[in-house]
Design a protein around this motif. Structure first.
Motif, mmCIF file in Angstrom:
data_model
loop_
_atom_site.group_PDB
_atom_site.id
_atom_site.type_symbol
_atom_site.label_atom_id
_atom_site.label_comp_id
_atom_site.label_asym_id
_atom_site.label_seq_id
_atom_site.Cartn_x
_atom_site.Cartn_y
_atom_site.Cartn_z
ATOM 1 N N TRP A 179 0.855 -1.211 0.000
ATOM 2 C CA TRP A 179 0.000 0.000 0.000
ATOM 3 C C TRP A 179 0.880 1.246 0.000
ATOM 4 N N ASP A 180 1.838 1.234 -0.883
ATOM 5 C CA ASP A 180 2.790 2.348 -0.994
ATOM 6 C C ASP A 180 3.161 2.488 -2.461
ATOM 7 N N VAL A 181 2.687 3.563 -3.091
ATOM 8 C CA VAL A 181 2.959 3.791 -4.517
ATOM 9 C C VAL A 181 3.371 5.259 -4.682
ATOM 10 N N ASP A 182 3.755 5.638 -5.889
ATOM 11 C CA ASP A 182 4.062 7.053 -6.126
ATOM 12 C C ASP A 182 2.808 7.816 -6.570
ATOM 13 N N TYR A 183 2.141 7.268 -7.588
ATOM 14 C CA TYR A 183 0.983 7.976 -8.135
ATOM 15 C C TYR A 183 -0.174 7.012 -8.333
ATOM 16 N N ILE A 184 -1.383 7.556 -8.221
ATOM 17 C CA ILE A 184 -2.592 6.783 -8.498
ATOM 18 C C ILE A 184 -3.304 7.474 -9.653
ATOM 19 N N ILE A 185 -3.728 6.695 -10.635
ATOM 20 C CA ILE A 185 -4.447 7.271 -11.776
ATOM 21 C C ILE A 185 -5.768 6.536 -11.964
ATOM 22 N N THR A 186 -6.850 7.305 -11.915
ATOM 23 C CA THR A 186 -8.189 6.732 -12.009
ATOM 24 C C THR A 186 -9.066 7.655 -12.861
ATOM 25 N N HIS A 187 -10.318 7.258 -13.051
ATOM 26 C CA HIS A 187 -11.244 8.157 -13.761
ATOM 27 C C HIS A 187 -12.049 8.967 -12.732
ATOM 28 N N CYS A 188 -12.750 8.293 -11.818
ATOM 29 C CA CYS A 188 -13.416 9.034 -10.744
ATOM 30 C C CYS A 188 -12.489 9.095 -9.529
ATOM 31 N N CYS A 189 -12.950 9.699 -8.455
ATOM 32 C CA CYS A 189 -12.092 9.889 -7.280
ATOM 33 C C CYS A 189 -12.797 9.343 -6.039
ATOM 34 N N PRO A 190 -12.136 9.356 -4.875
ATOM 35 C CA PRO A 190 -12.790 8.840 -3.664
ATOM 36 C C PRO A 190 -14.073 9.604 -3.322
ATOM 37 N N SER A 191 -15.027 8.907 -2.698
ATOM 38 C CA SER A 191 -16.312 9.529 -2.317
ATOM 39 C C SER A 191 -16.094 10.800 -1.513
ATOM 40 N N SER A 192 -15.169 10.746 -0.563
ATOM 41 C CA SER A 192 -14.998 11.894 0.339
ATOM 42 C C SER A 192 -14.450 13.104 -0.413
ATOM 43 N N ILE A 193 -13.644 12.872 -1.434
ATOM 44 C CA ILE A 193 -13.097 13.978 -2.243
ATOM 45 C C ILE A 193 -14.196 14.511 -3.161
ATOM 46 N N PHE A 210 -14.592 2.395 -2.648
ATOM 47 C CA PHE A 210 -13.337 1.647 -2.623
ATOM 48 C C PHE A 210 -12.150 2.620 -2.611
ATOM 49 N N PHE A 211 -12.271 3.685 -3.387
ATOM 50 C CA PHE A 211 -11.178 4.668 -3.421
ATOM 51 C C PHE A 211 -11.012 5.381 -2.080
ATOM 52 N N ASP A 212 -12.106 5.503 -1.314
ATOM 53 C CA ASP A 212 -11.961 6.040 0.048
ATOM 54 C C ASP A 212 -11.042 5.141 0.871
ATOM 55 N N GLU A 213 -11.262 3.826 0.739
ATOM 56 C CA GLU A 213 -10.407 2.873 1.461
ATOM 57 C C GLU A 213 -8.955 3.013 0.990
ATOM 58 N N VAL A 214 -8.783 3.159 -0.334
ATOM 59 C CA VAL A 214 -7.422 3.270 -0.875
ATOM 60 C C VAL A 214 -6.751 4.532 -0.341
ATOM 61 N N GLN A 215 -7.480 5.640 -0.334
ATOM 62 C CA GLN A 215 -6.834 6.875 0.123
ATOM 63 C C GLN A 215 -6.487 6.826 1.608
ATOM 64 N N GLU A 216 -7.264 6.046 2.375
ATOM 65 C CA GLU A 216 -6.951 5.931 3.805
ATOM 66 C C GLU A 216 -5.757 5.019 4.051
ATOM 67 N N ARG A 217 -5.683 3.942 3.279
ATOM 68 C CA ARG A 217 -4.649 2.923 3.562
ATOM 69 C C ARG A 217 -3.371 3.122 2.794
ATOM 70 N N CYS A 218 -3.459 3.782 1.636
ATOM 71 C CA CYS A 218 -2.317 3.760 0.713
ATOM 72 C C CYS A 218 -1.516 5.056 0.800
ATOM 73 N N LYS A 219 -0.205 4.900 0.791
ATOM 74 C CA LYS A 219 0.674 6.063 0.725
ATOM 75 C C LYS A 219 0.866 6.410 -0.750
ATOM 76 N N PHE A 220 0.693 7.675 -1.088
ATOM 77 C CA PHE A 220 0.903 8.099 -2.479
ATOM 78 C C PHE A 220 1.261 9.579 -2.483
ATOM 79 N N ARG A 221 1.905 10.002 -3.571
ATOM 80 C CA ARG A 221 2.295 11.422 -3.662
ATOM 81 C C ARG A 221 1.158 12.255 -4.248
ATOM 82 N N TYR A 222 0.623 11.801 -5.379
ATOM 83 C CA TYR A 222 -0.503 12.497 -5.998
ATOM 84 C C TYR A 222 -1.462 11.485 -6.587
#
Ligand SMILES: [Fe+2]
Length: 249
Positions: A179-193, A210-222
């Motif tokens: 759960w540690d990446v540099d960048y995440i690329i998706t079409h939509c974004c987390p619910s909370s965002i 699901f993206f809410d879970e990813v943003q909470e658990r995953c380390k990323f730069r952008y």
């Protein structure tokens, strides 16, 4: 090696013309342009579309895209899957690649996690079945009323949202990456965002949750995403792109 990122193209590649994207004169196929979904280059399979895909292939750079909600998933699934830079891709042309869901790639030394898909919000008045007996009548009524609707397998596909398998793949990929990446690329974004800017226009769904879970658990730069047809930075790390093109440092 350079990575450029932009938002939805919907089959219109005007912003990739040399006049709009002059940097391409110094790029090679080892440089990358990533489209954050709604690529739209695999839509009707017609001659004009094939010519645009050929045109993309003649560019100096490699074109990469994640899927959006406006892709023809019946056509897309026919392209063979192969391994590329650590993850699975579908080659639409040798240098026009679909970055698949739940994958992690190493591109220019950056670890990039991808997960395309989104819910269509322009289907308020329904999704028509083209083989229904009253299809022609319904489409006339809806067009006359200026309704927001789409047609199954012609302009809407249930695969716009990931399958259970794709969520499993995504979790396994992120587990493997710690759960540690540099960048995440998706079409939509987390619910909370999404909730911070959409004013209720965009509803949460299984993918944004699901993206809410990813943003909470995953380390990323952008985290880069498209879908919302605007350019803005939300809460510092979430970058919404439409026609703007940015270069990763
Ligand atoms: Fe779009």
């Amino acid at each position: 090696m350079a990575i450029f990122i932009t938002g939805d193209t919907h089959g219109d590649f005007g912003r990739l013309q040399p006049a709009a994207f002059p940097e391409q004169s110094n790029l090679t196929k080892e440089d990358y342009l990533i489209i954050c979904g709604d690529f739209g280059g695999v839509w009707d399979g017609g001659d004009a579309e094939q010519q645009w895909l050929d045109w993309l292939e003649t560019r100096s750079f490699t074109t990469l895209f994640v899927s959006g909600n406006h892709e023809n998933y019946d056509l897309l699934r026919n392209y063979p899957i192969s391994q590329w830079h650590g993850g699975l891709v579908q080659a639409i042309r040798p240098s026009v690649l679909h970055l698949m869901r739940g994958q992690l790639y190493n591109i220019c030394g950056k670890r990039i996690f991808t997960m395309g898909g989104a819910s269509s919000h322009d289907i308020r008045d329904g999704v028509l079945e083209p083989d229904a007996p009253d299809y022609e009548q319904k489409i006339r009524q809806l067009n006359a009323a200026g309704a927001l609707f789409r047609v199954n397998h012609r302009s809407w596909w249930k695969e716009e949202l990931p399958s259970e398998d794709e969520y499993r793949t995504a979790k396994a990929t992120l587990d493997k990456a710690g759960w540690d990446v540099d960048y995440i690329i998706t079409h939509c974004c987390p619910s909370s965002i999404q909730g911070t800017f959409s004013g209720g226009l965009y509803q949460r769904d299984a993918l944004t949750d699901f993206f809410d879970e990813v943003q909470e658990r995953c380390k990323f730069r952008y985290w880069f995403f498209g879908h919302y047809h605007e350019n803005m930075v939300v809460e510092k790390k979430f970058v919404m792109l439409y026609e703007q093109m940015i270069r990763l440092k």
